[in-house]
Design an enzyme around this catalytic site. Sequence first.
Site, mmCIF file in Angstrom:
data_model
loop_
_atom_site.group_PDB
_atom_site.id
_atom_site.type_symbol
_atom_site.label_atom_id
_atom_site.label_comp_id
_atom_site.label_asym_id
_atom_site.label_seq_id
_atom_site.Cartn_x
_atom_site.Cartn_y
_atom_site.Cartn_z
ATOM 1 N N ASP A 7 0.852 -1.185 0.000
ATOM 2 C CA ASP A 7 0.000 0.000 0.000
ATOM 3 C C ASP A 7 0.885 1.231 0.000
ATOM 4 O O ASP A 7 1.809 1.350 0.814
ATOM 5 C CB ASP A 7 -0.935 -0.010 1.204
ATOM 6 C CG ASP A 7 -2.079 -0.999 1.032
ATOM 7 O OD1 ASP A 7 -2.166 -1.626 -0.043
ATOM 8 O OD2 ASP A 7 -2.890 -1.145 1.960
ATOM 9 N N HIS A 42 -6.244 2.478 -4.913
ATOM 10 C CA HIS A 42 -6.454 2.640 -3.466
ATOM 11 C C HIS A 42 -7.254 3.908 -3.196
ATOM 12 O O HIS A 42 -7.244 4.414 -2.068
ATOM 13 C CB HIS A 42 -5.095 2.686 -2.774
ATOM 14 C CG HIS A 42 -5.104 2.335 -1.315
ATOM 15 N ND1 HIS A 42 -5.970 1.412 -0.764
ATOM 16 C CD2 HIS A 42 -4.342 2.794 -0.280
ATOM 17 C CE1 HIS A 42 -5.737 1.325 0.532
ATOM 18 N NE2 HIS A 42 -4.773 2.153 0.853
ATOM 19 N N HIS A 73 3.566 -2.104 3.795
ATOM 20 C CA HIS A 73 3.506 -0.691 3.435
ATOM 21 C C HIS A 73 4.842 -0.231 2.875
ATOM 22 O O HIS A 73 5.891 -0.506 3.458
ATOM 23 C CB HIS A 73 3.098 0.162 4.640
ATOM 24 C CG HIS A 73 1.649 0.073 4.983
ATOM 25 N ND1 HIS A 73 1.128 -0.948 5.738
ATOM 26 C CD2 HIS A 73 0.597 0.867 4.636
ATOM 27 C CE1 HIS A 73 -0.191 -0.781 5.861
ATOM 28 N NE2 HIS A 73 -0.531 0.308 5.193
#
Length: 274
Positions: A88, A139, A238
């Site tokens: 992400d 996202h 992440h």
Amino acid sequence: MSRIHRVMAAAAALCACGALFTFVVSLRAGMLPAAADAAIPASADNWGLAFPEEGKTPVGNATAEDLAQYNAYFLGDTNKKVLYLTFDCGYENGYTASILDTLKKHNAPAAFFVVGNMVETAPELVCRMAEEGHIVGNHTYHHPDMSAIADQESFRKELESLEALYESTTGKTMSRFYRPPQGKYSEENLRQAHALGYTTVFWSLAYVDWYVDDQPTAEQAYSKLLPRIHDGAIVLLHSTSRTNAEILDDLLTRWEEMGFTFASLDELPQLETT
């Protein structure tokens, strides 16, 4: 309040603003009640996991079968020692290039779920992701709580505005993979994403890696990412994490030594083909 609702309430309380998370609980086998296999919540909720047994498939707060009705998944092929790497990307924190270098070294495909800020401020890295064969997923543009958006048009705008920015930046069409910000979702969200032709992707393994000023040690990361790995895992990391960048080469090597290979999300065996 039932036990499963207490579990899910605890998951919501643990959710940090602006960050995806995994709700990892240390439960003995058999502690989760049958309600853990209940249908998708009609109201807003956070994606959450429990690990009754390390090394085995975790239990989500919606079943794989319920999610699949809306072309949504948290697991890949559980009959193979295969992993699906996902990152992400809310913003660039100086580590994405190193992550890309490591993925290239291991010939490991990944999916990068980006927001508008990442495309606007680090277009060269986003272009590199696409050029090196990785999926660049949606996202959302602004990273809002999508479960609070009830109408299809507003939901569509968040996704399509990012699609347009990505296409104007890279000259490519954005992949039709979507991850809800913070893991917040509802059954209506899954319907909305499905209607737009998206596959919603949750995860089956993650750890607390998003606090940039309080990064876990390598040992802390390994303590979550090694014993809980499982066949068909969709792994969430992440890209803002210094620890992830530092351990990724060794982590992928260790997983390879455990017999795992890496696959792209577009190789998920359950994907709709229409």
